[in-house]
Design a protein around this motif. Structure first.
Motif, PDB file in Angstrom:
ATOM      1  N   ALA A 126       1.003  -1.036   0.062  1.00 25.28           N
ATOM      2  CA  ALA A 126      -0.130  -0.089  -0.029  1.00 25.28           C
ATOM      3  C   ALA A 126       0.747   1.318   0.035  1.00 25.28           C
ATOM      4  N   GLN A 127       0.349   2.148  -0.798  1.00 26.48           N
ATOM      5  CA  GLN A 127       1.367   3.334  -1.058  1.00 26.48           C
ATOM      6  C   GLN A 127       0.522   4.394  -1.749  1.00 26.48           C
ATOM      7  N   PRO A 128       1.025   5.597  -1.682  1.00 29.01           N
ATOM      8  CA  PRO A 128       0.374   6.913  -2.260  1.00 29.01           C
ATOM      9  C   PRO A 128       0.331   6.662  -3.711  1.00 29.01           C
ATOM     10  N   ALA A 129      -0.694   6.888  -4.240  1.00 31.90           N
ATOM     11  CA  ALA A 129      -0.658   6.484  -5.918  1.00 31.90           C
ATOM     12  C   ALA A 129      -0.011   7.849  -6.696  1.00 31.90           C
ATOM     13  N   ALA A 130       0.337   7.710  -7.825  1.00 27.74           N
ATOM     14  CA  ALA A 130       0.887   8.664  -8.519  1.00 27.74           C
ATOM     15  C   ALA A 130      -0.224   9.994  -8.908  1.00 27.74           C
ATOM     16  N   GLU A 131      -1.432   9.629  -8.793  1.00 28.06           N
ATOM     17  CA  GLU A 131      -2.596  10.605  -8.896  1.00 28.06           C
ATOM     18  C   GLU A 131      -2.722  11.281  -7.620  1.00 28.06           C
ATOM     19  N   THR A 132      -2.874  12.588  -7.628  1.00 25.83           N
ATOM     20  CA  THR A 132      -3.158  13.072  -6.258  1.00 25.83           C
ATOM     21  C   THR A 132      -4.354  12.666  -5.791  1.00 25.83           C
ATOM     22  N   GLY A 133      -4.453  12.719  -4.333  1.00 27.98           N
ATOM     23  CA  GLY A 133      -5.460  12.166  -3.719  1.00 27.98           C
ATOM     24  C   GLY A 133      -6.091  10.917  -3.714  1.00 27.98           C
ATOM     25  N   SER A 134      -5.002   9.923  -4.269  1.00 29.46           N
ATOM     26  CA  SER A 134      -5.509   8.628  -4.166  1.00 29.46           C
ATOM     27  C   SER A 134      -4.349   7.657  -3.494  1.00 29.46           C
TER      28      SER A 134
END
Length: 692
Positions: A608-616
């Motif tokens: 689980a990690q922050p996505a490249a798309e902002t706010g995802s």
């Protein structure tokens, strides 16, 4: 074959006799007219010769006057002498014209004109002697007077008498020829009158034959056909003649009997089918409302490529743009023996279509010839083309062009163009129209393929709906008893003590029941998500909590295969909102697939990690299994979509897990995908928005 029928033979013989009679009378009339023309020509020639004779007589008298004036001491002898020479030349010219106009075969006429010529030669010679005598004496002396007297009495008078005899002969011949011409004209008039009378009688006989032998039987046949068209199959056509109409009436009566028998069989068959139809109608009616909207939309789309509408549009457009007299389109029937009219322009096309107009391939027609040879044929003058088939509905056709509709090796039919202009369809126009016909063939093939595709697509949709309905019914009816079964299993341990083996088996049964219940819930939730009726229950959750719960659910399965589960959660992953139950099941499905296809003692990693798309936020599950071919990336997410694994050589699941994952992720507004290479494992990843 054409002259086998009695009526046909009679009509042919009657027309042949009429034509022969007309030919004989015409030839006779032509001969009489020619005789009359020759006679009148002779009359004109005789009259012309008589006129020349009269002029010669007049000019000879003029010559005598010239000689007499010359002997009376003219004021200008030279001019008088020139006048004498001119007059003698004129007489020579006139006598030569008369000789040329006479008939060399008429002995008497030739003798008379020869006498006139001899007298004229002697007359002009004596006139010359008179002038010579005058010139010798130098005045009007006795020798000159004697020569002048001899000229008048011995030469001029015989010449005048010879000319008058000749004129009388010609006038007599004119009268004889005129009488002969009058008789010939009278005879020709009589022949023409007789010809007119004979033709009128022959026409009346032909009309009588047509009325008695054709019109009456034809009216009866038409009445019989009309009875059949109105469904009155119990009536017969009463024609007892032994000719073509009698044979046609007999065949029509036999056909009517066969149709009556076929209708009885059809009614019996219909009664047999009624019960079967009634049994299926209820099921069909239940699904009718479900497919009504889709079917209506399908009809709206396919109407743009409907082959019948396409043909009508093509044919009307060609006639409108090119101004042809008639345009028609034929397609080859399934058996490949006849070309069937699909549509023709105007009233002729409507009538021919109503009568199911067909032409045999290779038969007596330009269309049939093109179907057999599969090449274009142009008749710039249909009257000179033996293959042209005259159609009484198209009397003004003067030129015809038939173009093959061919697509590669496949021959579709013929585009028939007819023009009211003689010598129409030059080579350039034929080339352009053939290119147009090739485009028509492509359009027809596209319409056919579209129709087949649309039909197959509707059949597949129906089967899929049937499968979904059946699946929904099965899982819905199974969930309640299965839930009761799973709930009651743990109570077995309370009935009495269980040994370790019994408890292990009981745990496996409970786990298997939970797995089966999960599959049933997946099916039900997939159905709800596809219909849009599933409600999401959002709550705040962390990635670590979700991953820990999912890993715990598959721990036993991983241990059985001696697999290591690795959890990786980035420290900067924030709290997010999701339907916790759906998200847990998505991860359990992905982990279960990874464990199932990983080699023994391998590693499965969940991240689980922050996505490249902002706010995802992005989740991923990676394994070291056999991998997936790129062409199957879309297929594996489809309902019941399965592929054979390279390592196992068989289908490894029900084909619903990834479909559930895809629908659940998309219900959250996210997306899911797979990254894989054959022989190097697979990574399934999905992205969810942090807030709804």
């Amino acid at each position: 074959m054409i002259l086998r029928g009695r009526i046909t033979r009679r009509l042919v013989l009657a027309f042949a006799a009429l034509a022969l009679l007309a030919l004989v009378l015409s030839l006779g009339s032509i001969a009489l007219v020619r005789v009359s023309h020759d006679t009148l020509t002779r009359v004109a020639a005789r009259a012309e010769i008589a006129a020349l004779s009269a002029r010669i007589r007049s000019e000879s008298l003029t010559l005598t006057d010239i000689v007499r004036n010359y002997t009376h001491q003219p004021a200008d002898p030279t001019a008088q002498r020139a006048l004498f020479d001119n007059q003698t030349q004129l007489l020579d010219t006139l006598i030569e014209q008369a000789i040329a106009a006479t008939d060399p075969n008429d002995v008497e006429e030739s003798i008379r004109i020869s006498q006139v010529r001899q007298n004229l030669i002697a007359f002009t010679a004596q006139a010359e002697r008179v002038l010579t005598a005058y010139d010798t004496e130098g005045a009007d002396g006795p020798q000159t007077n004697r020569a002048l007297t001899v000229l008048v009495e011995n030469y001029q008078q015989p010449l005048i008498h010879a000319l008058r005899d000749f004129e009388q002969l010609e006038l007599d011949q004119v009268k004889v020829a005129q009488a002969q011409a009058d008789r010939t004209i009278a005879l020709a008039t009589g022949v023409l009158v007789v010809t007119a009378v004979v033709v009128v009688i022959a026409v009346l006989v032909m009309i009588s034959l047509v009325l008695t032998r054709i019109a009456v039987p034809l009216a009866r046949l038409r009445a019989g056909v009309e009875d059949i068209r109105q469904g009155q199959l119990d009536r017969s056509v009463l024609i007892d003649t032994r000719d073509e109409f009698g044979e046609l009436a007999s065949a029509l009566n036999m056909m009517t009997a066969e149709v009556r028998q076929a209708r009885r069989q059809q009614d019996e068959y219909a009664r047999t089918l009624e019960q079967q139809v009634a049994d299926r109608t209820r099921e069909v009616e239940r699904r009718a409302n479900q497919v009504a909207t889709g079917a209506a939309l399908g009809r709206a789309i396919t109407s743009l490529l409907n082959i019948d509408e396409l043909i009508v549009r093509i044919v009307d457009l060609i006639r409108e743009r090119y101004g042809f007299y008639y345009v028609a389109l034929f397609l080859i029937e399934a058996e490949g023996r006849r070309a069937v009219l699909q549509y023709g322009t105007g009233e002729p096309g409507r009538v021919l279509k109503a009568h199911d107009h067909q032409l045999p391939i290779g038969g007596q027609s330009i269309v049939g010839w093109v179907c057999a040879q599969q090449t274009a044929r142009v008749a710039r003058d249909v009257s000179a083309d033996a293959m042209h088939l005259f159609n009484p509905l198209l009397p003004e056709t003067r030129a015809e062009l038939a173009l093959p509709l061919q697509l590669g090796e496949r021959f579709l039919g013929v585009l028939d163009l007819q023009s009211a202009k003689l010598a129409d369809f030059d080579s350039d126009e034929v080339t352009a129209l053939q290119a147009l016909a090739d485009q028509v063939a492509i359009a027809l093939e596209n319409a056919r393929l579209y129709s087949e595709l649309h039909t197959n697509y509707e059949r597949l949709q129906s089967l899929e709906r049937l499968r979904d309905d059946l699946t929904y019914m099965i899982v819905h009816d199974l969930r309640t008893p299965l839930t009761s079964f799973i709930t009651g299993l743990p109570m077995i341990g309370e009935v009495g003590d269980l040994n370790d083996l019994q408890r292990q088996l009981l745990n496996r049964v409970v786990h298997g029941g939970d797995t089966l219940l999960s599959m049933i819930n997946n099916l039900l939730d997939i159905a709800r998500m596809e219909s849009g009726s599933l409600q999401l229950h959002y709550a705040d959750v962390t990635a670590a909590e979700i991953i820990a719960w999912a890993a715990e659910q598959v721990t036993m399965l991983a241990e059985d295969r001696r697999l290591k589960l690795v959890r990786q959660v980035a420290v900067d992953v924030p709290v997010f909102q999701a339907d916790v139950d759906l998200l847990r099941r998505v991860l359990v499905n992905l982990l279960g697939n990874a464990i199932k296809f990983s080699p023994t003692a391998g590693v499965v990693t969940i991240t689980a990690q922050p996505a490249a798309e902002t706010g995802s936020i992005q989740f991923s599950v990676a394994d070291a299994g056999p991998g997936i071919q790129p062409e199957h990336f879309e297929r594996i997410f489809e309902k019941f979509g399965q592929v054979e694994t390279a390592r196992m050589g068989r289908k490894g699941s029900t084909g619903l897990g990834l479909t559930f994952c895809k629908l659940a992720v998309e219900a959250h507004g996210g997306r899911i995908w797979v990254e894989s290479e054959a022989g190097h494992g697979s990574t399934f990843a999905f992205v969810l928005p942090l807030t709804r």
